[in-house]
Design a protein around this motif. Structure first.
Motif, mmCIF file in Angstrom:
data_model
loop_
_atom_site.group_PDB
_atom_site.id
_atom_site.type_symbol
_atom_site.label_atom_id
_atom_site.label_comp_id
_atom_site.label_asym_id
_atom_site.label_seq_id
_atom_site.Cartn_x
_atom_site.Cartn_y
_atom_site.Cartn_z
ATOM 1 N N LEU A 144 0.819 -1.220 0.000
ATOM 2 C CA LEU A 144 0.000 0.000 0.000
ATOM 3 C C LEU A 144 0.848 1.262 0.000
ATOM 4 O O LEU A 144 0.542 2.232 -0.688
ATOM 5 C CB LEU A 144 -0.907 0.021 1.237
ATOM 6 N N ILE A 145 1.925 1.244 0.778
ATOM 7 C CA ILE A 145 2.742 2.456 0.939
ATOM 8 C C ILE A 145 3.592 2.743 -0.284
ATOM 9 O O ILE A 145 3.651 3.871 -0.766
ATOM 10 C CB ILE A 145 3.641 2.315 2.185
ATOM 11 N N ARG A 146 4.276 1.735 -0.793
ATOM 12 C CA ARG A 146 5.183 1.918 -1.933
ATOM 13 C C ARG A 146 4.889 0.873 -2.995
ATOM 14 O O ARG A 146 5.627 -0.104 -3.138
ATOM 15 C CB ARG A 146 6.628 1.829 -1.463
ATOM 16 N N PRO A 147 3.820 1.034 -3.753
ATOM 17 C CA PRO A 147 3.407 0.007 -4.726
ATOM 18 C C PRO A 147 4.426 -0.239 -5.835
ATOM 19 O O PRO A 147 4.579 -1.378 -6.282
ATOM 20 C CB PRO A 147 2.085 0.528 -5.286
ATOM 21 N N THR A 148 5.145 0.786 -6.278
ATOM 22 C CA THR A 148 6.110 0.576 -7.367
ATOM 23 C C THR A 148 7.275 -0.293 -6.913
ATOM 24 O O THR A 148 7.688 -1.216 -7.620
ATOM 25 C CB THR A 148 6.637 1.926 -7.900
ATOM 26 N N ALA A 150 7.185 -2.314 -4.337
ATOM 27 C CA ALA A 150 6.619 -3.619 -3.970
ATOM 28 C C ALA A 150 6.452 -4.515 -5.192
ATOM 29 O O ALA A 150 6.704 -5.723 -5.117
ATOM 30 C CB ALA A 150 5.283 -3.437 -3.261
ATOM 31 N N THR A 151 6.073 -3.960 -6.333
ATOM 32 C CA THR A 151 5.960 -4.785 -7.548
ATOM 33 C C THR A 151 7.337 -5.160 -8.072
ATOM 34 O O THR A 151 7.509 -6.235 -8.631
ATOM 35 C CB THR A 151 5.161 -4.062 -8.649
ATOM 36 N N GLU A 152 8.315 -4.294 -7.868
ATOM 37 C CA GLU A 152 9.688 -4.601 -8.280
ATOM 38 C C GLU A 152 10.296 -5.705 -7.410
ATOM 39 O O GLU A 152 10.900 -6.648 -7.915
ATOM 40 C CB GLU A 152 10.534 -3.330 -8.169
ATOM 41 N N VAL A 153 10.117 -5.596 -6.098
ATOM 42 C CA VAL A 153 10.724 -6.530 -5.155
ATOM 43 C C VAL A 153 9.897 -7.814 -5.016
ATOM 44 O O VAL A 153 10.449 -8.893 -4.870
ATOM 45 C CB VAL A 153 10.896 -5.837 -3.773
ATOM 46 N N GLU A 154 8.583 -7.695 -5.061
ATOM 47 C CA GLU A 154 7.648 -8.808 -4.851
ATOM 48 C C GLU A 154 7.945 -9.529 -3.535
ATOM 49 O O GLU A 154 8.379 -10.681 -3.526
ATOM 50 C CB GLU A 154 7.683 -9.799 -6.012
ATOM 51 N N PRO A 155 7.704 -8.858 -2.402
ATOM 52 C CA PRO A 155 8.005 -9.475 -1.100
ATOM 53 C C PRO A 155 7.092 -10.663 -0.806
ATOM 54 O O PRO A 155 5.935 -10.675 -1.186
ATOM 55 C CB PRO A 155 7.755 -8.339 -0.110
ATOM 56 N N ARG A 156 7.662 -11.653 -0.140
ATOM 57 C CA ARG A 156 6.894 -12.844 0.244
ATOM 58 C C ARG A 156 7.495 -13.442 1.506
ATOM 59 O O ARG A 156 8.650 -13.202 1.818
ATOM 60 C CB ARG A 156 6.872 -13.861 -0.884
ATOM 61 N N ILE A 157 6.692 -14.250 2.184
ATOM 62 C CA ILE A 157 7.177 -14.959 3.364
ATOM 63 C C ILE A 157 7.919 -16.184 2.862
ATOM 64 O O ILE A 157 7.358 -17.023 2.166
ATOM 65 C CB ILE A 157 6.019 -15.360 4.287
ATOM 66 N N PHE A 158 9.199 -16.282 3.207
ATOM 67 C CA PHE A 158 10.032 -17.392 2.757
ATOM 68 C C PHE A 158 10.015 -18.539 3.764
ATOM 69 O O PHE A 158 9.872 -19.692 3.400
ATOM 70 C CB PHE A 158 11.462 -16.892 2.522
ATOM 71 N N ALA A 159 10.156 -18.202 5.032
ATOM 72 C CA ALA A 159 10.155 -19.218 6.096
ATOM 73 C C ALA A 159 9.826 -18.522 7.406
ATOM 74 O O ALA A 159 10.028 -17.317 7.553
ATOM 75 C CB ALA A 159 11.516 -19.895 6.195
ATOM 76 N N GLU A 160 9.311 -19.296 8.345
ATOM 77 C CA GLU A 160 9.027 -18.725 9.660
ATOM 78 C C GLU A 160 9.282 -19.759 10.744
ATOM 79 O O GLU A 160 9.081 -20.951 10.529
ATOM 80 C CB GLU A 160 7.606 -18.181 9.744
ATOM 81 N N LYS A 161 9.784 -19.269 11.857
ATOM 82 C CA LYS A 161 9.979 -20.117 13.033
ATOM 83 C C LYS A 161 9.206 -19.450 14.159
ATOM 84 O O LYS A 161 9.657 -18.462 14.745
ATOM 85 C CB LYS A 161 11.460 -20.272 13.376
#
Length: 184
Positions: A144-148, A150-161
Protein backbone atom coordinates in the motif's frame (compact mmCIF):
# COMPACT_ATOMS: atom_id res chain seq x y z
CA UNK A 1 66.26 -51.58 31.79
CA UNK A 2 66.58 -48.96 29.08
CA UNK A 3 65.97 -51.51 26.35
CA UNK A 4 62.91 -53.02 28.01
CA UNK A 5 61.12 -49.73 28.50
CA UNK A 6 60.51 -48.97 24.78
CA UNK A 7 59.30 -52.53 24.27
CA UNK A 8 56.86 -52.17 27.14
CA UNK A 9 55.55 -48.91 25.67
CA UNK A 10 55.01 -50.46 22.25
CA UNK A 11 53.19 -53.39 23.85
CA UNK A 12 50.92 -50.95 25.70
CA UNK A 13 50.10 -49.16 22.46
CA UNK A 14 49.11 -52.34 20.64
CA UNK A 15 46.44 -53.34 23.17
CA UNK A 16 43.68 -50.89 24.11
CA UNK A 17 43.90 -49.43 27.58
CA UNK A 18 41.19 -49.83 30.18
CA UNK A 19 40.38 -46.14 29.93
CA UNK A 20 39.97 -46.34 26.16
CA UNK A 21 37.64 -49.34 26.41
CA UNK A 22 35.58 -47.60 29.11
CA UNK A 23 35.23 -44.49 26.97
CA UNK A 24 34.17 -46.57 23.97
CA UNK A 25 31.59 -48.40 26.07
CA UNK A 26 30.09 -45.13 27.32
CA UNK A 27 29.77 -43.44 23.90
CA UNK A 28 26.25 -44.76 23.16
CA UNK A 29 25.12 -43.71 26.65
CA UNK A 30 26.53 -40.22 26.15
CA UNK A 31 24.80 -39.84 22.80
CA UNK A 32 21.48 -40.84 24.36
CA UNK A 33 22.03 -38.36 27.20
CA UNK A 34 22.82 -35.56 24.73
CA UNK A 35 19.65 -36.35 22.77
CA UNK A 36 17.60 -36.20 25.98
CA UNK A 37 19.16 -32.83 26.83
CA UNK A 38 18.32 -31.48 23.37
CA UNK A 39 14.72 -32.66 23.73
CA UNK A 40 14.45 -31.05 27.17
CA UNK A 41 15.84 -27.76 25.81
CA UNK A 42 13.36 -27.79 22.94
CA UNK A 43 10.54 -28.45 25.40
CA UNK A 44 11.65 -25.49 27.51
CA UNK A 45 11.74 -23.22 24.45
CA UNK A 46 8.33 -24.38 23.34
CA UNK A 47 6.87 -23.92 26.80
CA UNK A 48 8.41 -20.47 27.16
CA UNK A 49 6.59 -19.20 24.10
CA UNK A 50 3.34 -21.06 24.63
CA UNK A 51 0.48 -19.34 26.38
CA UNK A 52 0.66 -19.68 30.14
CA UNK A 53 -2.98 -18.71 30.59
CA UNK A 54 -4.02 -22.24 31.51
CA UNK A 55 -4.85 -22.98 35.12
CA UNK A 56 -2.97 -25.61 37.07
CA UNK A 57 -5.69 -28.22 36.38
CA UNK A 58 -5.60 -27.65 32.64
CA UNK A 59 -1.84 -28.04 32.25
CA UNK A 60 -1.00 -30.91 29.90
CA UNK A 61 1.02 -33.87 31.07
CA UNK A 62 4.65 -34.18 29.91
CA UNK A 63 3.69 -36.76 27.27
CA UNK A 64 1.10 -34.37 25.82
CA UNK A 65 3.70 -31.60 25.64
CA UNK A 66 6.16 -33.91 23.88
CA UNK A 67 3.48 -34.90 21.33
CA UNK A 68 2.62 -31.26 20.68
CA UNK A 69 6.31 -30.45 20.28
CA UNK A 70 6.73 -33.17 17.67
CA UNK A 71 3.64 -31.97 15.81
CA UNK A 72 4.75 -28.33 15.94
CA UNK A 73 6.89 -27.54 12.92
CA UNK A 74 10.28 -26.61 14.36
CA UNK A 75 12.45 -27.54 11.40
CA UNK A 76 12.34 -26.33 7.84
CA UNK A 77 13.10 -28.34 4.74
CA UNK A 78 16.87 -28.58 4.10
CA UNK A 79 17.03 -25.85 1.43
CA UNK A 80 15.13 -23.33 3.53
CA UNK A 81 17.13 -24.30 6.62
CA UNK A 82 20.39 -23.54 4.77
CA UNK A 83 19.02 -20.16 3.70
CA UNK A 84 17.80 -19.52 7.26
CA UNK A 85 21.24 -20.21 8.71
CA UNK A 86 22.98 -18.06 6.10
CA UNK A 87 21.42 -14.96 7.67
CA UNK A 88 22.73 -14.58 11.19
CA UNK A 89 20.60 -11.82 12.74
CA UNK A 90 17.25 -10.18 12.10
CA UNK A 91 17.81 -6.92 10.25
CA UNK A 92 14.41 -5.52 11.23
CA UNK A 93 12.61 -5.68 14.58
CA UNK A 94 8.97 -4.89 15.28
CA UNK A 95 7.97 -3.87 18.78
CA UNK A 96 4.77 -4.21 20.74
CA UNK A 97 3.20 -1.31 18.80
CA UNK A 98 2.85 -3.63 15.82
CA UNK A 99 3.28 -2.98 12.11
CA UNK A 100 4.05 0.65 11.24
CA UNK A 101 4.59 2.36 7.89
CA UNK A 102 8.29 2.74 8.65
CA UNK A 103 8.62 -1.03 9.13
CA UNK A 104 6.99 -1.70 5.77
CA UNK A 105 9.25 0.84 4.05
CA UNK A 106 12.34 -0.61 5.72
CA UNK A 107 11.36 -4.15 4.71
CA UNK A 108 11.13 -3.15 1.04
CA UNK A 109 14.47 -1.35 1.14
CA UNK A 110 16.18 -4.28 2.89
CA UNK A 111 14.71 -6.79 0.44
CA UNK A 112 15.81 -4.63 -2.46
CA UNK A 113 19.43 -4.67 -1.24
CA UNK A 114 19.71 -8.11 0.43
CA UNK A 115 17.10 -10.41 -1.12
CA UNK A 116 16.55 -12.35 2.14
CA UNK A 117 15.72 -10.57 5.40
CA UNK A 118 14.92 -11.91 8.86
CA UNK A 119 12.39 -9.91 10.89
CA UNK A 120 11.96 -10.35 14.65
CA UNK A 121 8.46 -9.75 16.04
CA UNK A 122 8.65 -8.66 19.71
CA UNK A 123 4.95 -8.81 20.46
CA UNK A 124 2.50 -11.20 22.05
CA UNK A 125 0.53 -13.55 19.84
CA UNK A 126 -2.62 -15.50 20.55
CA UNK A 127 -5.34 -17.37 18.65
CA UNK A 128 -6.66 -14.20 16.97
CA UNK A 129 -3.29 -12.62 16.16
CA UNK A 130 -0.68 -15.03 14.82
CA UNK A 131 2.87 -14.54 13.60
CA UNK A 132 1.88 -15.43 10.04
CA UNK A 133 -1.00 -12.92 10.06
CA UNK A 134 1.26 -10.15 11.31
CA UNK A 135 3.89 -10.97 8.66
CA UNK A 136 1.19 -10.91 5.97
CA UNK A 137 -0.02 -7.56 7.33
CA UNK A 138 3.54 -6.21 6.99
CA UNK A 139 3.66 -7.25 3.33
CA UNK A 140 0.23 -5.75 2.62
CA UNK A 141 1.22 -2.48 4.29
CA UNK A 142 4.39 -2.39 2.17
CA UNK A 143 2.32 -2.87 -1.01
CA UNK A 144 0.00 0.00 0.00
CA UNK A 145 2.74 2.46 0.94
CA UNK A 146 5.18 1.92 -1.93
CA UNK A 147 3.41 0.01 -4.73
CA UNK A 148 6.11 0.58 -7.37
CA UNK A 149 8.91 -0.84 -5.21
CA UNK A 150 6.62 -3.62 -3.97
CA UNK A 151 5.96 -4.79 -7.55
CA UNK A 152 9.69 -4.60 -8.28
CA UNK A 153 10.72 -6.53 -5.16
CA UNK A 154 7.65 -8.81 -4.85
CA UNK A 155 8.00 -9.47 -1.10
CA UNK A 156 6.89 -12.84 0.24
CA UNK A 157 7.18 -14.96 3.36
CA UNK A 158 10.03 -17.39 2.76
CA UNK A 159 10.15 -19.22 6.10
CA UNK A 160 9.03 -18.73 9.66
CA UNK A 161 9.98 -20.12 13.03
CA UNK A 162 7.12 -19.38 15.36
CA UNK A 163 8.91 -20.39 18.54
CA UNK A 164 11.64 -17.80 17.79
CA UNK A 165 9.08 -15.21 16.62
CA UNK A 166 11.17 -14.67 13.51
CA UNK A 167 10.03 -14.61 9.88
CA UNK A 168 12.32 -14.64 6.87
CA UNK A 169 11.04 -12.54 4.01
CA UNK A 170 12.36 -12.83 0.47
CA UNK A 171 12.14 -10.93 -2.73
CA UNK A 172 11.25 -13.08 -5.73
CA UNK A 173 14.84 -12.89 -6.93
CA UNK A 174 16.25 -13.61 -3.46
CA UNK A 175 14.01 -16.66 -3.03
CA UNK A 176 15.05 -18.06 -6.39
CA UNK A 177 18.75 -17.58 -5.58
CA UNK A 178 18.39 -19.16 -2.14
CA UNK A 179 16.57 -22.22 -3.49
CA UNK A 180 18.93 -22.71 -6.44
CA UNK A 181 22.18 -22.18 -4.53
CA UNK A 182 21.23 -24.70 -1.84
CA UNK A 183 20.29 -27.54 -4.18
CA UNK A 184 22.56 -30.56 -4.01
Amino acid sequence: DMQRQPLANSAMLSSPSRLYTRVCQRLPQRKAQQQQLRTRRMLRVWQAFSDNDQEEEDKPEKDDVADKLENKKLNLDPQKEMAWRSIKKPLLRLGSAGVQDTHANSLLELLRSHGLVKVKFNMKFNEEITLHDTATELIERAKLIRPTIATEVEPRIFAEKEYQRVVMFASLEGAMKAMSSNKK
